[in-house]
Design a protein around this motif. Sequence first.
Motif, short mmCIF file in Angstrom:
data_model
loop_
_atom_site.label_atom_id
_atom_site.label_comp_id
_atom_site.label_asym_id
_atom_site.label_seq_id
_atom_site.Cartn_x
_atom_site.Cartn_y
_atom_site.Cartn_z
N ALA A 351 0.84 -1.21 0.00
CA ALA A 351 0.00 0.00 0.00
C ALA A 351 0.87 1.25 0.00
CB ALA A 351 -0.92 -0.01 1.23
N LEU A 352 1.95 1.23 0.77
CA LEU A 352 2.86 2.37 0.79
C LEU A 352 3.49 2.58 -0.58
CD1 LEU A 352 4.68 1.78 4.21
CD2 LEU A 352 3.09 3.63 3.66
N LEU A 353 3.90 1.48 -1.21
CA LEU A 353 4.51 1.60 -2.53
C LEU A 353 3.51 2.13 -3.55
CD1 LEU A 353 6.83 1.20 -4.49
CD2 LEU A 353 6.16 -1.20 -4.73
N THR A 354 2.26 1.69 -3.46
CA THR A 354 1.24 2.17 -4.38
C THR A 354 1.09 3.68 -4.28
OG1 THR A 354 0.02 0.08 -4.22
CG2 THR A 354 -1.18 2.00 -5.05
N ALA A 355 1.00 4.19 -3.05
CA ALA A 355 0.86 5.63 -2.85
C ALA A 355 2.08 6.38 -3.39
CB ALA A 355 0.65 5.94 -1.37
N LEU A 356 3.27 5.85 -3.09
CA LEU A 356 4.49 6.50 -3.56
C LEU A 356 4.60 6.44 -5.08
CD1 LEU A 356 7.02 5.15 -0.89
CD2 LEU A 356 6.24 7.51 -1.13
N TRP A 357 4.23 5.33 -5.67
CA TRP A 357 4.36 5.17 -7.13
C TRP A 357 3.39 6.09 -7.85
CZ3 TRP A 357 5.83 -0.21 -9.37
CH2 TRP A 357 6.16 -0.09 -10.72
N LEU A 358 2.14 6.16 -7.37
CA LEU A 358 1.17 7.08 -7.98
C LEU A 358 1.66 8.52 -7.87
CD1 LEU A 358 -2.18 5.51 -6.72
CD2 LEU A 358 -1.43 5.67 -9.10
N GLY A 359 2.18 8.89 -6.69
CA GLY A 359 2.73 10.24 -6.52
C GLY A 359 3.94 10.46 -7.40
N GLY A 360 4.76 9.42 -7.55
CA GLY A 360 5.94 9.53 -8.40
C GLY A 360 5.60 9.72 -9.86
N GLU A 361 4.58 9.03 -10.34
CA GLU A 361 4.15 9.20 -11.73
C GLU A 361 3.69 10.64 -11.97
OE1 GLU A 361 4.41 7.23 -14.20
OE2 GLU A 361 4.66 5.20 -13.41
N TRP A 362 2.95 11.19 -11.01
CA TRP A 362 2.52 12.58 -11.15
C TRP A 362 3.72 13.52 -11.15
CZ3 TRP A 362 3.45 16.67 -7.86
CH2 TRP A 362 2.79 17.87 -8.17
N PHE A 363 4.66 13.28 -10.23
CA PHE A 363 5.83 14.14 -10.10
C PHE A 363 6.68 14.10 -11.36
CE2 PHE A 363 10.08 15.27 -8.70
CZ PHE A 363 9.85 16.32 -7.81
N LEU A 364 6.89 12.92 -11.89
CA LEU A 364 7.71 12.78 -13.10
C LEU A 364 7.10 13.51 -14.28
CD1 LEU A 364 8.53 8.99 -12.67
CD2 LEU A 364 10.26 10.79 -12.82
N THR A 365 5.76 13.45 -14.37
CA THR A 365 5.07 14.14 -15.46
C THR A 365 5.05 15.64 -15.24
OG1 THR A 365 3.67 12.20 -15.85
CG2 THR A 365 2.90 14.31 -16.72
N ARG A 366 4.75 16.05 -14.02
CA ARG A 366 4.62 17.48 -13.69
C ARG A 366 5.93 18.22 -13.94
NH1 ARG A 366 5.00 22.00 -12.92
NH2 ARG A 366 3.93 23.40 -11.46
N TYR A 367 7.05 17.62 -13.60
CA TYR A 367 8.34 18.30 -13.72
C TYR A 367 9.18 17.80 -14.90
CZ TYR A 367 7.09 20.31 -9.27
OH TYR A 367 6.43 21.00 -8.27
N ARG A 368 8.53 17.06 -15.81
CA ARG A 368 9.16 16.62 -17.06
C ARG A 368 10.52 15.94 -16.80
NH1 ARG A 368 6.98 18.37 -21.55
NH2 ARG A 368 8.94 18.30 -22.69
N LEU A 369 10.46 14.89 -16.01
CA LEU A 369 11.68 14.19 -15.61
C LEU A 369 11.82 12.81 -16.26
CD1 LEU A 369 11.80 15.07 -11.80
CD2 LEU A 369 13.20 16.03 -13.63
N ARG A 370 10.94 12.51 -17.19
CA ARG A 370 11.09 11.24 -17.88
C ARG A 370 12.15 11.37 -18.98
NH1 ARG A 370 6.69 8.31 -16.14
NH2 ARG A 370 4.90 9.58 -15.47
N ALA A 371 12.77 10.27 -19.31
CA ALA A 371 13.84 10.31 -20.32
C ALA A 371 13.36 10.90 -21.63
CB ALA A 371 14.38 8.90 -20.54
N ARG A 372 12.13 10.56 -22.03
CA ARG A 372 11.63 11.07 -23.31
C ARG A 372 11.44 12.59 -23.28
NH1 ARG A 372 7.02 8.27 -21.29
NH2 ARG A 372 5.31 9.66 -20.68
N ASP A 373 11.18 13.16 -22.09
CA ASP A 373 11.06 14.61 -21.98
C ASP A 373 12.38 15.28 -22.32
OD1 ASP A 373 8.40 14.41 -21.14
OD2 ASP A 373 8.99 14.17 -19.04
N ARG A 374 13.46 14.70 -21.84
CA ARG A 374 14.78 15.25 -22.11
C ARG A 374 15.15 15.11 -23.58
NH1 ARG A 374 17.92 19.13 -22.15
NH2 ARG A 374 20.07 18.61 -22.65
N GLU A 375 14.77 13.98 -24.17
CA GLU A 375 15.09 13.76 -25.58
C GLU A 375 14.36 14.77 -26.47
OE1 GLU A 375 14.01 9.74 -26.08
OE2 GLU A 375 15.72 8.94 -24.94
#
Length: 380
Positions: A351-375
């Motif tokens: 359950a902790l990982l689920t909450a962190l992963w969902l938050g992480g997906e939002w964070f990665l998208t919000r701040y353009r931190l995915r590899a494809r964003d850099r490319e």
Amino acid sequence: MTAVSLRRRAASVVAWALPYWTRGPAGRETPAELFRVLYLGWLVAFSFKVLGASWDVSWHFKWLRDDLAPPHLLNSVGTVVVVALTIIHVYTGYGVDRTAQRLIQWGTATFLIAVPLDLINHRVNGLDITSWSPSHMLLYIGTFFMICGVIRGWFIGAPPGRTRTLVLGGLFVFMFENVWFPAQHQEYGVFGIRAWDAGKPEAEPILLQFAADQMGRAIDREMVVNFSLPVPDHVYPLYAAAAAMIVLVFARAMIGRAFAATAVVGAYVAYRALIWPLLAVADFPRSAVPAFLVAGALAIDLAFLLRNPVLRALVGSLLTTIVVDQALRLQNGWLASPPLVSLMTMAIGGALLTALWLGGEWFLTRYRLRARDREVTAGA
């Protein structure tokens, strides 16, 4: 190399670096050669810190604490390089944007503040025999933000290519090592208890006596267990399922290569496996190498085959938690690991990982931190 040649080499280095020593804002255009040198410096700094930290845990399971112990001195070499690089980034603005600069600055400051606090803590409380103490956690937190800043600086500043991917992967290995570091206490503790039960304690008598006096009891098995496993059993698997795995989610997303998470943990586990015999030959305590983490990393890599971020987080959390739990149980049966816990405890970890992963997906998208964003940015 003679003294004259050393002086000439030092003079040429100073002559090369001096023109760059100008005050400027974060994000200023950085010459490619200077950028490479700065981040090579970070790799060297973190390498010294990891080597010192690895020896430090084993050292503290054998000898009474000493501020000037060799592992502390080795770690301090890395800290000196860190401070020098932080000053360069903050003063010149080279190699970082404003966010990376602040993360490095505040991370280094937190670490430096934690050092005297930890020394005071040991003067007042003695051994402070757990890696999970407040002063120790401040050291990890400071290093965490420091590495976050370095990862961001490299992520946005390095040109696309194989070197960019390899260095980013290396930085995430250092990040994972820092996050996982406190859990090593339980991994060494398992072998400490085994050694006591075999009648061959790894700790020196002076350390055992000091720990017993601090606990107010005789030197017996219960004292050794309290010394070796000072936190509840559920801490280790919960930490593995949540804290360790979320680092790998970010590693996979930011590196952007298939099996990147597995490569990061594989490198860390290989390093631990390499220093295991070296410590044993030098008569230092050994530990339970967390090979089960590789299985969890593989589950994360497989979860990234799902394109939808919410579905990926939900399915990935479930899969990863089950795999981590089963792999840990296999390692416990075949090799060695800290004590196991109930399936309900692992469900909480999931359950902790689920909450962190969902938050992480939002964070990665919000701040353009995915590899494809850099490319996309680099190609624009």
